[in-house]
Design a protein around this motif. Structure first.
Motif, PDB file in Angstrom:
ATOM      1  N   MET A   1       0.847  -1.166   0.000  1.00 34.18           N
ATOM      2  CA  MET A   1       0.000   0.000   0.000  1.00 34.18           C
ATOM      3  C   MET A   1       0.905   1.245   0.000  1.00 34.18           C
ATOM      4  SD  MET A   1      -2.901   1.221   2.706  1.00 34.18           S
ATOM      5  CE  MET A   1      -1.921   0.932   4.149  1.00 34.18           C
ATOM      6  N   THR A   2       0.673   2.147  -0.928  1.00 32.56           N
ATOM      7  CA  THR A   2       1.489   3.356  -1.056  1.00 32.56           C
ATOM      8  C   THR A   2       1.334   4.256   0.160  1.00 32.56           C
ATOM      9  OG1 THR A   2       1.267   3.304  -3.450  1.00 32.56           O
ATOM     10  CG2 THR A   2       1.937   5.386  -2.489  1.00 32.56           C
ATOM     11  N   VAL A   3       2.466   4.798   0.604  1.00 30.78           N
ATOM     12  CA  VAL A   3       2.490   5.749   1.704  1.00 30.78           C
ATOM     13  C   VAL A   3       3.515   6.824   1.348  1.00 30.78           C
ATOM     14  CG1 VAL A   3       4.260   4.554   3.076  1.00 30.78           C
ATOM     15  CG2 VAL A   3       2.515   5.905   4.227  1.00 30.78           C
ATOM     16  N   HIS A   4       3.366   7.981   1.935  1.00 32.07           N
ATOM     17  CA  HIS A   4       4.272   9.105   1.698  1.00 32.07           C
ATOM     18  C   HIS A   4       5.033   9.424   2.981  1.00 32.07           C
ATOM     19  CE1 HIS A   4       2.132   9.837  -2.037  1.00 32.07           C
ATOM     20  NE2 HIS A   4       1.005  10.008  -1.382  1.00 32.07           N
ATOM     21  N   LEU A   5       6.038  10.294   2.847  1.00 29.70           N
ATOM     22  CA  LEU A   5       6.732  10.870   3.993  1.00 29.70           C
ATOM     23  C   LEU A   5       6.422  12.357   4.033  1.00 29.70           C
ATOM     24  CD1 LEU A   5      10.360   9.392   3.765  1.00 29.70           C
ATOM     25  CD2 LEU A   5       8.529   8.689   5.308  1.00 29.70           C
ATOM     26  N   VAL A   6       6.401  12.921   5.225  1.00 21.53           N
ATOM     27  CA  VAL A   6       6.306  14.369   5.382  1.00 21.53           C
ATOM     28  C   VAL A   6       7.515  14.781   6.220  1.00 21.53           C
ATOM     29  CG1 VAL A   6       4.750  14.265   7.393  1.00 21.53           C
ATOM     30  CG2 VAL A   6       4.789  16.306   5.975  1.00 21.53           C
ATOM     31  N   LYS A   7       8.182  15.857   5.798  1.00 23.35           N
ATOM     32  CA  LYS A   7       9.445  16.262   6.426  1.00 23.35           C
ATOM     33  C   LYS A   7       9.528  17.776   6.488  1.00 23.35           C
ATOM     34  CE  LYS A   7      14.208  15.185   6.889  1.00 23.35           C
ATOM     35  NZ  LYS A   7      14.327  16.030   8.032  1.00 23.35           N
ATOM     36  N   LEU A   8      10.022  18.285   7.623  1.00 27.35           N
ATOM     37  CA  LEU A   8      10.282  19.717   7.736  1.00 27.35           C
ATOM     38  C   LEU A   8      11.453  20.074   6.842  1.00 27.35           C
ATOM     39  CD1 LEU A   8      10.083  20.353  11.587  1.00 27.35           C
ATOM     40  CD2 LEU A   8       8.279  20.621   9.894  1.00 27.35           C
ATOM     41  N   CYS A   9      11.332  21.183   6.151  1.00 25.92           N
ATOM     42  CA  CYS A   9      12.405  21.674   5.288  1.00 25.92           C
ATOM     43  C   CYS A   9      13.202  22.697   6.082  1.00 25.92           C
ATOM     44  CB  CYS A   9      11.825  22.266   4.007  1.00 25.92           C
ATOM     45  SG  CYS A   9      13.100  22.628   2.812  1.00 25.92           S
ATOM     46  N   VAL A  10      14.131  22.200   6.889  1.00 26.09           N
ATOM     47  CA  VAL A  10      14.914  23.048   7.780  1.00 26.09           C
ATOM     48  C   VAL A  10      15.827  23.958   6.964  1.00 26.09           C
ATOM     49  CG1 VAL A  10      16.591  23.062   9.655  1.00 26.09           C
ATOM     50  CG2 VAL A  10      14.815  21.303   9.581  1.00 26.09           C
ATOM     51  N   GLY A  11      15.811  25.233   7.299  1.00 25.58           N
ATOM     52  CA  GLY A  11      16.682  26.195   6.630  1.00 25.58           C
ATOM     53  C   GLY A  11      16.028  26.939   5.480  1.00 25.58           C
ATOM     54  N   ALA A  12      14.898  26.477   5.008  1.00 23.51           N
ATOM     55  CA  ALA A  12      14.198  27.160   3.919  1.00 23.51           C
ATOM     56  C   ALA A  12      13.159  28.110   4.500  1.00 23.51           C
ATOM     57  CB  ALA A  12      13.518  26.156   2.993  1.00 23.51           C
ATOM     58  N   GLU A  13      13.210  29.342   4.045  1.00 22.57           N
ATOM     59  CA  GLU A  13      12.226  30.337   4.459  1.00 22.57           C
ATOM     60  C   GLU A  13      11.049  30.387   3.483  1.00 22.57           C
ATOM     61  OE1 GLU A  13      12.211  32.407   7.240  1.00 22.57           O
ATOM     62  OE2 GLU A  13      13.831  31.100   7.911  1.00 22.57           O
ATOM     63  N   THR A  14      11.302  30.027   2.214  1.00 21.31           N
ATOM     64  CA  THR A  14      10.271  30.086   1.180  1.00 21.31           C
ATOM     65  C   THR A  14      10.408  28.874   0.261  1.00 21.31           C
ATOM     66  OG1 THR A  14      11.598  31.243  -0.486  1.00 21.31           O
ATOM     67  CG2 THR A  14      10.427  32.623   1.139  1.00 21.31           C
ATOM     68  N   ILE A  15       9.408  28.676  -0.556  1.00 17.75           N
ATOM     69  CA  ILE A  15       9.439  27.602  -1.554  1.00 17.75           C
ATOM     70  C   ILE A  15      10.582  27.823  -2.531  1.00 17.75           C
ATOM     71  CG2 ILE A  15       7.815  28.631  -3.207  1.00 17.75           C
ATOM     72  CD1 ILE A  15       7.745  24.988  -2.143  1.00 17.75           C
ATOM     73  N   LEU A  16      10.937  29.089  -2.778  1.00 13.58           N
ATOM     74  CA  LEU A  16      12.047  29.390  -3.686  1.00 13.58           C
ATOM     75  C   LEU A  16      13.377  28.936  -3.107  1.00 13.58           C
ATOM     76  CD1 LEU A  16      10.892  32.906  -4.922  1.00 13.58           C
ATOM     77  CD2 LEU A  16      10.605  30.695  -6.065  1.00 13.58           C
ATOM     78  N   ASP A  17      13.542  29.000  -1.772  1.00 16.11           N
ATOM     79  CA  ASP A  17      14.749  28.485  -1.131  1.00 16.11           C
ATOM     80  C   ASP A  17      14.877  26.979  -1.369  1.00 16.11           C
ATOM     81  OD1 ASP A  17      15.340  31.008  -0.081  1.00 16.11           O
ATOM     82  OD2 ASP A  17      14.404  30.557   1.857  1.00 16.11           O
ATOM     83  N   LEU A  18      13.778  26.260  -1.185  1.00 13.95           N
ATOM     84  CA  LEU A  18      13.791  24.814  -1.410  1.00 13.95           C
ATOM     85  C   LEU A  18      14.082  24.506  -2.874  1.00 13.95           C
ATOM     86  CD1 LEU A  18      13.409  21.850  -0.640  1.00 13.95           C
ATOM     87  CD2 LEU A  18      10.924  22.213  -0.837  1.00 13.95           C
ATOM     88  N   GLU A  19      13.451  25.235  -3.774  1.00 12.70           N
ATOM     89  CA  GLU A  19      13.663  25.023  -5.204  1.00 12.70           C
ATOM     90  C   GLU A  19      15.140  25.232  -5.574  1.00 12.70           C
ATOM     91  OE1 GLU A  19      10.897  25.974  -8.903  1.00 12.70           O
ATOM     92  OE2 GLU A  19      11.746  27.790  -8.010  1.00 12.70           O
ATOM     93  N   ASP A  20      15.756  26.255  -4.998  1.00  9.47           N
ATOM     94  CA  ASP A  20      17.170  26.517  -5.239  1.00  9.47           C
ATOM     95  C   ASP A  20      18.028  25.345  -4.739  1.00  9.47           C
ATOM     96  OD1 ASP A  20      19.428  28.210  -6.024  1.00  9.47           O
ATOM     97  OD2 ASP A  20      19.768  28.443  -3.865  1.00  9.47           O
ATOM     98  N   TRP A  21      17.718  24.838  -3.543  1.00 10.65           N
ATOM     99  CA  TRP A  21      18.460  23.714  -2.976  1.00 10.65           C
ATOM    100  C   TRP A  21      18.320  22.472  -3.860  1.00 10.65           C
ATOM    101  CZ3 TRP A  21      22.297  22.593  -0.018  1.00 10.65           C
ATOM    102  CH2 TRP A  21      22.467  21.297   0.469  1.00 10.65           C
TER     103      TRP A  21
END
Length: 143
Positions: A1-21
């Motif tokens: 059965m499919t399951v996902h993970l959820v994780k805090l994106c430590v160090g990112a202030e915005t979605i653009l920070d995550l996208e850059d990483w």
């Protein structure tokens, strides 16, 4: 059965920070012959490996909101310079923006059942707002 993970994106202030990483790690991995993947190393190895590899994603939490996801391609054991084994979660770039969903802070990662996962945003969502703008407005609490 499919399951996902959820994780805090430590160090990112915005979605653009995550996208850059994601873009930097993907470029780094491509240049080293690892492939077109974004890798995220975490201390613990998920016990539900097969469920995650059956179409699971990692959902990223930024400033208390789930805002994006990436498909999980593989889970691999890697050894750090300290000799401790960790889990490298190999992820498909790019980010897929999701409907903003509030999530309280937690440590590590959590399993996210399929029915509880936020829906993906499409370019037409948000009454004419693009998905990136909609996510940024949600981060500011304006949507």
């Amino acid at each position: 059965m499919t399951v996902h993970l959820v994780k805090l994106c430590v160090g990112a202030e915005t979605i653009l920070d995550l996208e850059d990483w994601v873009n930097r790690r993907t470029r780094y991995n491509r240049e080293r012959g690892i492939g077109n993947v974004h890798d995220h190393v975490t201390r613990m190895f998920p016990k539900r490996r097969e469920d995650l590899l059956a179409g699971g994603s990692i959902y990223w939490v930024i400033k208390g909101l789930v805002l994006a996801r990436q498909q999980i391609l593989d889970l691999q054991t890697v050894s750090g310079e300290d000799g401790i084994n960790r889990c490298a979660i190999l992820l498909r770039p790019p980010l897929i923006l999701t409907e903003p969903q509030p999530k309280r802070a937690f440590q590590g990662w959590r399993y996210l059942p399929l029915p509880d996962a936020p829906a993906d945003l499409s370019a037409g969502d948000g009454g004419g707002l693009g998905p990136k703008l909609k996510a940024e407005l949600a981060e500011l609490g304006l949507l």
